[in-house]
Design a protein around this motif. Structure first.
Motif, PDB file in Angstrom:
ATOM      1  N   GLY A 466      -6.496  15.943 -12.483  1.00  0.00           N
ATOM      2  CA  GLY A 466      -5.393  15.530 -13.337  1.00  0.00           C
ATOM      3  C   GLY A 466      -4.497  16.668 -13.763  1.00  0.00           C
ATOM      4  N   THR A 467      -4.773  17.886 -13.284  1.00  0.00           N
ATOM      5  CA  THR A 467      -4.012  19.059 -13.733  1.00  0.00           C
ATOM      6  C   THR A 467      -2.537  18.946 -13.374  1.00  0.00           C
ATOM      7  OG1 THR A 467      -6.003  20.366 -13.385  1.00  0.00           O
ATOM      8  CG2 THR A 467      -3.947  21.570 -13.665  1.00  0.00           C
ATOM      9  N   VAL A 511     -11.697  15.009 -14.231  1.00  0.00           N
ATOM     10  CA  VAL A 511     -11.191  14.560 -15.526  1.00  0.00           C
ATOM     11  C   VAL A 511     -11.988  13.359 -16.032  1.00  0.00           C
ATOM     12  CG1 VAL A 511      -9.403  13.042 -14.563  1.00  0.00           C
ATOM     13  CG2 VAL A 511      -9.077  14.106 -16.805  1.00  0.00           C
ATOM     14  N   ALA A 512     -12.549  12.546 -15.139  1.00  0.00           N
ATOM     15  CA  ALA A 512     -13.376  11.421 -15.577  1.00  0.00           C
ATOM     16  C   ALA A 512     -14.641  11.916 -16.272  1.00  0.00           C
ATOM     17  CB  ALA A 512     -13.734  10.535 -14.384  1.00  0.00           C
ATOM     18  N   PHE A 513     -15.241  12.965 -15.758  1.00  0.00           N
ATOM     19  CA  PHE A 513     -16.429  13.536 -16.399  1.00  0.00           C
ATOM     20  C   PHE A 513     -16.077  14.124 -17.760  1.00  0.00           C
ATOM     21  CE2 PHE A 513     -19.094  17.277 -17.249  1.00  0.00           C
ATOM     22  CZ  PHE A 513     -20.331  16.675 -17.316  1.00  0.00           C
ATOM     23  N   GLU A 514     -14.991  14.871 -17.825  1.00  0.00           N
ATOM     24  CA  GLU A 514     -14.576  15.461 -19.101  1.00  0.00           C
ATOM     25  C   GLU A 514     -14.267  14.366 -20.120  1.00  0.00           C
ATOM     26  OE1 GLU A 514     -14.847  18.403 -19.977  1.00  0.00           O
ATOM     27  OE2 GLU A 514     -14.603  19.756 -18.283  1.00  0.00           O
ATOM     28  N   ALA A 515     -13.710  13.258 -19.656  1.00  0.00           N
ATOM     29  CA  ALA A 515     -13.424  12.152 -20.567  1.00  0.00           C
ATOM     30  C   ALA A 515     -14.712  11.540 -21.099  1.00  0.00           C
ATOM     31  CB  ALA A 515     -12.592  11.094 -19.843  1.00  0.00           C
ATOM     32  N   ALA A 516     -15.708  11.365 -20.233  1.00  0.00           N
ATOM     33  CA  ALA A 516     -16.989  10.804 -20.681  1.00  0.00           C
ATOM     34  C   ALA A 516     -17.664  11.726 -21.691  1.00  0.00           C
ATOM     35  CB  ALA A 516     -17.901  10.558 -19.480  1.00  0.00           C
ATOM     36  N   VAL A 517     -17.628  13.033 -21.447  1.00  0.00           N
ATOM     37  CA  VAL A 517     -18.216  13.986 -22.391  1.00  0.00           C
ATOM     38  C   VAL A 517     -17.483  13.923 -23.733  1.00  0.00           C
ATOM     39  CG1 VAL A 517     -18.551  16.446 -22.861  1.00  0.00           C
ATOM     40  CG2 VAL A 517     -19.097  15.517 -20.595  1.00  0.00           C
ATOM     41  N   ALA A 518     -16.166  13.838 -23.678  1.00  0.00           N
ATOM     42  CA  ALA A 518     -15.392  13.738 -24.923  1.00  0.00           C
ATOM     43  C   ALA A 518     -15.763  12.480 -25.697  1.00  0.00           C
ATOM     44  CB  ALA A 518     -13.900  13.752 -24.603  1.00  0.00           C
ATOM     45  N   LEU A 519     -15.953  11.380 -25.001  1.00  0.00           N
ATOM     46  CA  LEU A 519     -16.324  10.131 -25.669  1.00  0.00           C
ATOM     47  C   LEU A 519     -17.712  10.235 -26.293  1.00  0.00           C
ATOM     48  CD1 LEU A 519     -14.980   7.499 -23.101  1.00  0.00           C
ATOM     49  CD2 LEU A 519     -14.138   7.885 -25.425  1.00  0.00           C
ATOM     50  N   ARG A 566      -9.419   7.236 -22.227  1.00  0.00           N
ATOM     51  CA  ARG A 566      -9.596   8.617 -22.698  1.00  0.00           C
ATOM     52  C   ARG A 566      -8.924   9.611 -21.751  1.00  0.00           C
ATOM     53  NH1 ARG A 566      -9.188  12.408 -25.035  1.00  0.00           N
ATOM     54  NH2 ARG A 566     -10.566  13.496 -26.489  1.00  0.00           N
ATOM     55  N   ILE A 567      -8.922   9.327 -20.461  1.00  0.00           N
ATOM     56  CA  ILE A 567      -8.226  10.183 -19.499  1.00  0.00           C
ATOM     57  C   ILE A 567      -6.741  10.213 -19.816  1.00  0.00           C
ATOM     58  CG2 ILE A 567      -7.541  10.397 -17.079  1.00  0.00           C
ATOM     59  CD1 ILE A 567     -10.322   9.309 -16.329  1.00  0.00           C
ATOM     60  N   ALA A 568      -6.173   9.058 -20.126  1.00  0.00           N
ATOM     61  CA  ALA A 568      -4.746   9.004 -20.461  1.00  0.00           C
ATOM     62  C   ALA A 568      -4.441   9.879 -21.671  1.00  0.00           C
ATOM     63  CB  ALA A 568      -4.316   7.562 -20.720  1.00  0.00           C
ATOM     64  N   GLN A 569      -5.323   9.861 -22.665  1.00  0.00           N
ATOM     65  CA  GLN A 569      -5.121  10.723 -23.833  1.00  0.00           C
ATOM     66  C   GLN A 569      -5.182  12.200 -23.449  1.00  0.00           C
ATOM     67  OE1 GLN A 569      -7.716   9.744 -27.171  1.00  0.00           O
ATOM     68  NE2 GLN A 569      -7.764   7.592 -26.523  1.00  0.00           N
ATOM     69  N   MET A 570      -6.091  12.552 -22.567  1.00  0.00           N
ATOM     70  CA  MET A 570      -6.273  13.950 -22.181  1.00  0.00           C
ATOM     71  C   MET A 570      -5.118  14.466 -21.329  1.00  0.00           C
ATOM     72  SD  MET A 570     -10.356  13.721 -21.310  1.00  0.00           S
ATOM     73  CE  MET A 570     -10.502  15.409 -20.771  1.00  0.00           C
ATOM     74  N   HIS A 622     -25.187  23.511 -14.143  1.00  0.00           N
ATOM     75  CA  HIS A 622     -24.175  24.570 -14.056  1.00  0.00           C
ATOM     76  C   HIS A 622     -23.072  24.355 -15.091  1.00  0.00           C
ATOM     77  CE1 HIS A 622     -25.188  25.683  -9.592  1.00  0.00           C
ATOM     78  NE2 HIS A 622     -26.171  25.947 -10.435  1.00  0.00           N
ATOM     79  N   TYR A 623     -22.709  23.105 -15.289  1.00  0.00           N
ATOM     80  CA  TYR A 623     -21.679  22.798 -16.288  1.00  0.00           C
ATOM     81  C   TYR A 623     -22.145  23.224 -17.682  1.00  0.00           C
ATOM     82  CZ  TYR A 623     -18.883  19.980 -19.495  1.00  0.00           C
ATOM     83  OH  TYR A 623     -18.093  19.568 -20.543  1.00  0.00           O
ATOM     84  N   VAL A 624     -23.354  22.842 -18.057  1.00  0.00           N
ATOM     85  CA  VAL A 624     -23.880  23.184 -19.387  1.00  0.00           C
ATOM     86  C   VAL A 624     -24.029  24.694 -19.532  1.00  0.00           C
ATOM     87  CG1 VAL A 624     -25.865  22.947 -20.935  1.00  0.00           C
ATOM     88  CG2 VAL A 624     -25.030  20.949 -19.662  1.00  0.00           C
ATOM     89  N   GLU A 625     -24.490  25.348 -18.467  1.00  0.00           N
ATOM     90  CA  GLU A 625     -24.730  26.795 -18.505  1.00  0.00           C
ATOM     91  C   GLU A 625     -23.471  27.608 -18.256  1.00  0.00           C
ATOM     92  OE1 GLU A 625     -27.688  27.121 -15.493  1.00  0.00           O
ATOM     93  OE2 GLU A 625     -29.197  25.978 -16.621  1.00  0.00           O
ATOM     94  N   LYS A 626     -22.335  26.897 -18.063  1.00  0.00           N
ATOM     95  CA  LYS A 626     -21.035  27.547 -17.824  1.00  0.00           C
ATOM     96  C   LYS A 626     -21.068  28.473 -16.606  1.00  0.00           C
ATOM     97  CE  LYS A 626     -19.311  27.334 -22.580  1.00  0.00           C
ATOM     98  NZ  LYS A 626     -20.305  26.305 -23.010  1.00  0.00           N
ATOM     99  N   ARG A 627     -21.721  27.988 -15.548  1.00  0.00           N
ATOM    100  CA  ARG A 627     -21.794  28.735 -14.286  1.00  0.00           C
ATOM    101  C   ARG A 627     -20.758  28.154 -13.325  1.00  0.00           C
ATOM    102  NH1 ARG A 627     -27.992  28.209 -12.697  1.00  0.00           N
ATOM    103  NH2 ARG A 627     -27.223  29.267 -10.813  1.00  0.00           N
ATOM    104  N   ASP A 628     -19.807  28.980 -12.941  1.00  0.00           N
ATOM    105  CA  ASP A 628     -18.715  28.537 -12.076  1.00  0.00           C
ATOM    106  C   ASP A 628     -19.115  28.721 -10.611  1.00  0.00           C
ATOM    107  OD1 ASP A 628     -16.279  27.640 -11.163  1.00  0.00           O
ATOM    108  OD2 ASP A 628     -15.264  29.559 -11.460  1.00  0.00           O
TER     109      ASP A 628
END
Length: 632
Positions: A466-467, A511-519, A566-570, A622-628
């Motif tokens: 969505g960037t 962006v769908a994953f980030e939206a679910a985490v935000a919710l 939530r994606i629309a808001q983001m 990796h997401y939780v541990e902030k490993r790119d």
């Protein structure tokens, strides 16, 4: 797609079925196979522009004469660079003044690609580095023809570490962990074993070395080699290979995740990742090009005899649906109609979102790959409009001229709203300046949308991060003044990583994953993130075959509409004036549109191999541990 994601790789192979001089006499050139291979590669360049390579195998060469050749390139336009390298020795041979007619045997000694079997590859690098030495085909060289191996493929394996351990347990010392290295060495190991068994048998019979070589070449069973080698692979793959004594093979994964097609006439056998490439290069009819069945291999021996055998255990079919939505060229007859159906299936939710108001709605798409789905949407919208007219005209009322004008005055409006200026240079800027320049790379058609009145419906074929929508496209569309912008995706929400060839491997990119985490955070359910992380950690200690996708639990509390909202808001820029709504294709409608390609793991989390579940869990860790980094 309004944002770029990486393609799978592409393969091509040609096996000439007549002597080289046949093509010289019929077509007036010794470059028949080289030209055809180049055309097959060019018609599949959508599958990878990071690099290209080709290999050739000559039949009937004497000891001391080279019979294998390879060229690779990562320069700009790599397939053309490869073609130029293949062609140059032919041109040099033609320029030489020998004082007499040159023979085919002389040509074969002079030109490395004057060969009966050619194999090409287009690379998109999901792993590994970027130099030409990392491009396919890869060689495993040996003085014994029947142990000389070249491979190229469209594949990603999820269990490289496991395969690496298997090879080291055999006593090997692989130079890397890449899936290509694993594929090459696993096939090479069982090829060596098959050679050794035959060698020992004929050595006991006191045959001479040359006679032993001939018997091995005649009796080597590549079907058995592949059955043994592919047994431990977890992933999606199409692998093509050449064995030095003159054999070509092509093998496909048991789920049919990656595509491969073939065609045969009296002159050649041809293999490619996409059907239209074969149709164009060989003027073949649709019904003449066949698809290699999942779990099977095509084996072409040195005499040109073709057989197809099952080389992997049967599994539930799961061909990649993203091939149909986006990756494969839309010129394929079936894909064209499926993409139109994807657009048509979105008609109901769009009509619901606009309240059936054609008068104040403009329909468009974001260039360029969504165009076919947009054609399907426009066809269905026109059909709905005509049905509405029939209903209104058949209600028994008297129709004055004014009333008829009113009935017919509001057909759906389909417009080209957005274009992209590919030549606008943004690399000279940096930071905020570059972001502004990227926005200017797109432009809109002015004077079509009525400011403050119209809803603008924009069809995209998928929304991953969505960037691009947030940073440029929505701002650009907002400038023309619509009352509402409705962004519609012909693909469902991308929720899970891919590990079978598409470069979508990190959850933070979705962006769908980030939206679910935000919710989860907004609704006081953040502890679920810790619970899923603990379950993923625990699963690492279990065998790969027992892996369960724990990331599904992130999405369980929410409907698809919750996440879309939530994606629309983001994605909505703070300075945007228009209302914004986002609609995604449903899984059910995806399956209706593409019934034969039900590989939907990136949407549903239903991975066709256990390695996919493990990759999803690792991606979450990796997401939780902030490993790119990738999870496979």
């Amino acid at each position: 797609m309004s944002e770029h994601i990486g393609h799978e790789c592409g393969i091509a192979a040609i096996r000439l079925l007549k002597p080289l001089d046949y093509y010289i006499h019929k077509y007036g050139t010794a470059l028949y196979a080289v030209n055809k291979l180049y055309l097959l590669m060019e018609k599949q360049r959508n599958r990878g522009q990071d690099g290209a390579g080709a290999a050739a195998l000559k039949l009937g060469m004497h000891p001391g004469d080279a019979y294998f050749a390879r060229v690779r390139s990562t320069e700009a336009d790599p397939s053309t660079r490869v073609y130029e390298q293949m062609r140059a020795p032919f041109d040099e041979f033609e320029r030489e003044d020998s004082g007499g007619e040159r023979t085919v045997e002389e040509l074969k000694r002079h030109a490395p690609f004057a060969a009966e079997i050619l194999m090409g590859h287009l690379r998109y690098a999901t792993r590994g580095k970027g130099g030409p030495e990392y491009c396919h085909p890869f060689l495993r060289e040996n003085n014994w023809q029947t142990r000389n191996l070249a491979v190229a493929g469209n594949f990603n394996l999820t269990n490289n570490d496991e395969l690496f351990r298997l090879l080291t347990d055999l006593g090997q010392h692989p130079p890397s962990h890449t899936d290509t290295e694993m594929m090459l060495e696993k096939i090479g190991h069982f090829l060596d074993e098959a050679n050794e068994r035959l060698f020992r048998r004929y050595r006991r019979q006191n045959l001479s070395g040359p006679r032993i070589s001939g018997r091995i070449a005649a009796e080597l069973d590549m079907g058995d080699v592949l059955r043994a080698a592919l047994r431990d692979f977890d992933g999606g793959y199409v692998i093509t290979g050449l064995v030095g004594h003159g054999e070509l093979f092509v093998a496909r994964d048991p789920q049919g995740i990656r595509p491969v097609f073939y065609y045969r006439d009296e002159e050649a056998l041809v293999v490619a990742s996409e059907r239209p490439a074969i149709q164009t290069a060989f003027s073949a009819r649709l019904d003449e090009v066949a698809e290699l069945e999942p779990g099977h291999a095509m084996l072409v021996d040195r005499s040109g005899t073709v057989r197809i055998e099952r080389v992997a255990e049967p599994a539930e079919r799961a061909p990649c649906s993203f091939e149909r939505i986006y990756f494969s060229r839309g010129t394929d007859a079936d894909i064209y109609h499926e993409r139109k159906k994807l657009g048509a299936r979105l008609c109901d939710p769009i009509l619901g979102a606009i309240g059936g108001d054609f008068e104040h709605t403009v329909f468009s798409y974001i260039p360029n790959t969504a165009e076919t789905a947009f054609l399907g949407l426009s066809d269905e919208m026109r059909r709905r409009y005509l049905q509405r007219l029939r209903d209104r005209l058949s209600n028994g009322e008297a129709h004055t001229e004014d009333r008829l004008d009113a009935v017919f005055s509001t057909p759906p409006r389909f417009e080209k709203i957005m274009t992209k200026d590919a030549k606008l240079r943004t690399f000279i800027a940096s930071g905020k300046e570059r972001k502004g320049m990227v926005a200017l790379a797109y432009d809109t058609t002015y004077g079509v949308v009525r400011r403050g009145e119209d809803t603008l419906v924009v069809l995209d074929d998928s929304i991953v991060r969505g960037t691009t929508l947030r940073e440029s496209i929505l701002r650009i569309l907002d400038r023309i003044g619509p009352k509402k912008i409705l962004v519609v995706s012909s693909a469902p929400q991308i929720r899970y990583p891919d590990c079978y060839g598409i470069d979508m491997s990190k959850l933070r990119d979705f962006v769908a994953f980030e939206a679910a985490v935000a919710l989860l955070h907004e609704r006081g359910m953040a502890e679920r993130l810790d619970e899923v992380y603990a379950a993923c950690r625990e699963s690492e200690a279990r065998p790969r075959t027992e892996a369960v996708n724990h990331v599904k639990r992130i999405y369980e509390p929410f409907t698809a509409e919750d996440i879309s909202g939530r994606i629309a808001q983001m994605l909505r820029p703070e300075d945007m004036n228009a209302e914004l709504q986002i609609i995604y294709q449903t899984i059910e409608d995806l399956h209706q549109a593409c019934p034969s390609h039900r590989g939907d793991w990136y949407f549903t989390g239903h991975y066709p191999t256990p390695g996919g579940n493990r990759v999803a869990n690792r991606a979450f860790m990796h997401y939780v541990e902030k490993r790119d980094e990738r999870a496979y």
